[in-house]
Write a protein that holds these residues in place. Structure first.
Motif, short mmCIF file in Angstrom:
data_model
loop_
_atom_site.label_atom_id
_atom_site.label_comp_id
_atom_site.label_asym_id
_atom_site.label_seq_id
_atom_site.Cartn_x
_atom_site.Cartn_y
_atom_site.Cartn_z
N GLU A 19 0.83 -1.20 0.00
CA GLU A 19 0.00 0.00 0.00
C GLU A 19 0.87 1.24 0.00
OE1 GLU A 19 -3.46 -0.55 2.79
OE2 GLU A 19 -2.47 1.20 3.64
N ASN A 20 0.74 2.03 -1.03
CA ASN A 20 1.36 3.35 -1.07
C ASN A 20 2.85 3.33 -0.71
OD1 ASN A 20 1.40 6.12 -1.31
ND2 ASN A 20 0.90 6.45 0.85
N ASN A 35 1.40 0.08 -5.29
CA ASN A 35 0.19 -0.52 -4.73
C ASN A 35 -0.06 -1.83 -5.45
OD1 ASN A 35 -1.13 1.58 -2.87
ND2 ASN A 35 -0.58 2.76 -4.69
#
Ligand SMILES: Nc1ncnc2c1ncn2[C@@H]1O[C@H](COP(=O)(O)OP(=O)(O)O)[C@@H](O)[C@H]1O
Ligand SMILES: [Mg+2]
Length: 286
Positions: A19-20, A35
């Motif tokens: 994530e990110n 991601n």
């Protein structure tokens, strides 16, 4: 054009969630906005893990991403989550945890082994953190040596192993010492055709031995990635709004080969070749 029927499969829980994610070395951002999410794939009447390939031109950040996926590099932003198998399933979901060093096996290109340990002792050492009894460890190692064609070099030291035996020992060592996840950075580079086959066979053995087993590898061999993987990510530089190519690596494209009907096929078809061509075109622009 030759085509084949897509293989049946189902998707279960999330096995890897990034994530990110961004990673910097000093002031320099190397990768950014990564991601991705992969699920446990289940096929009828088959034990089958996941094989995920990362492609991209040199310097785009594949090795850096791998260091973050194994917990060796701390993210500047974002996180890498894997299932926490030490916790019970609640509401049908396995709780997740941030990856830590040791959770994911890492095999480098040189297949580094302990110089002073025999193959058997290397694997025994790899099992040191398990709760298995001495006899269970012995049985497990004996079984693996047999399955992986290494029984004859059980008592050999690394210097006396062939290239292929060395690779298999290094891969097996990581498989035994970590959980179900393994990252291999360019495992096919510089190998002759026989050893390429050996590593492919090792992938198959890992893939078929547990549903959660997940192999992530990078390669410059696009055809090999399309042949072996069920998911492919391309790491590259994005085109900026002004048309210039950026200088920070990110995922520029994902191919789900399961969905495309290209995963787990006996033969390499015209559709596979089309995919190879598409990957090449994207890589050239990123
Ligand atoms: N330890 C490091 N310190 C500083 N820069 C690094 C370090 N490792 C890699 N880099 C730089 O990060 C960029 C991405 O490298 P890398 O992740 O090895 O890419 P790839 O594996 O795709 O070839 C390159 O420009 C490289 O020079
Ligand atoms: Mg690299």
């Amino acid at each position: 054009m030759e085509t084949t029927a897509p293989a049946a499969y189902e998707q279960k829980g999330v096995i890897l969630h990034v994530e990110n994610l961004s990673v910097s070395y000093g002031d320099r951002v190397i990768i950014r906005d990564i991601n991705l999410s992969e699920k446990d794939t289940v096929r009828p009447n088959r034990q089958q893990g996941q094989i995920i390939a990362f492609l991209g031109r040199s310097g785009r950040g594949k090795s850096t991403l791998f260091r973050a996926l194994t917990g060796m590099e701390k993210p500047a932003t974002g996180r890498v989550l894997i299932p926490d198998l030490s916790k019970p399933v609640t509401d049908g979901q396995q709780p997740a945890k941030q990856v830590q060093e040791g959770d994911v096996g890492f095999v480098n290109q040189k297949y580094t082994l302990f110089r002073h340990k025999t193959v058997y002792n290397t694997l025994l050492f790899a099992l040191r953190k398990t709760t298995l009894s001495k006899q269970e460890k012995d049985e497990k190692i004996t079984q693996y040596l047999n399955d992986w064609g290494l029984t004859n070099c059980k008592d050999q030291f690394p210097n006396f192993l062939s290239g292929g035996q060395r690779q298999r020992t290094a891969i097996l060592e990581q498989l035994l010492s970590s959980g179900h996840y393994m990252v291999l950075d360019e495992p096919f580079s510089g190998l002759d055709i026989g050893n390429i086959e050996n590593v492919k066979k090792a992938f198959q053995l890992i893939n078929q031995s547990h549903e959660l087993n997940t192999i992530m590898f990078s390669t410059h061999d696009i055809e090999l990635a399309v042949e072996l993987a069920d998911s492919i990510y391309i790491v590259g530089y994005k085109q900026e709004d002004n048309g210039q190519t950026g200088s920070v690596g990110t995922i520029v494209k994902h191919f789900d080969l399961k969905q495309m009907g290209l995963a787990w096929q006996e033969r390499f078809t015209g559709q596979h070749l089309e995919c190879v061509q598409e990957v090449k075109n994207i890589m050239l622009k990123s």
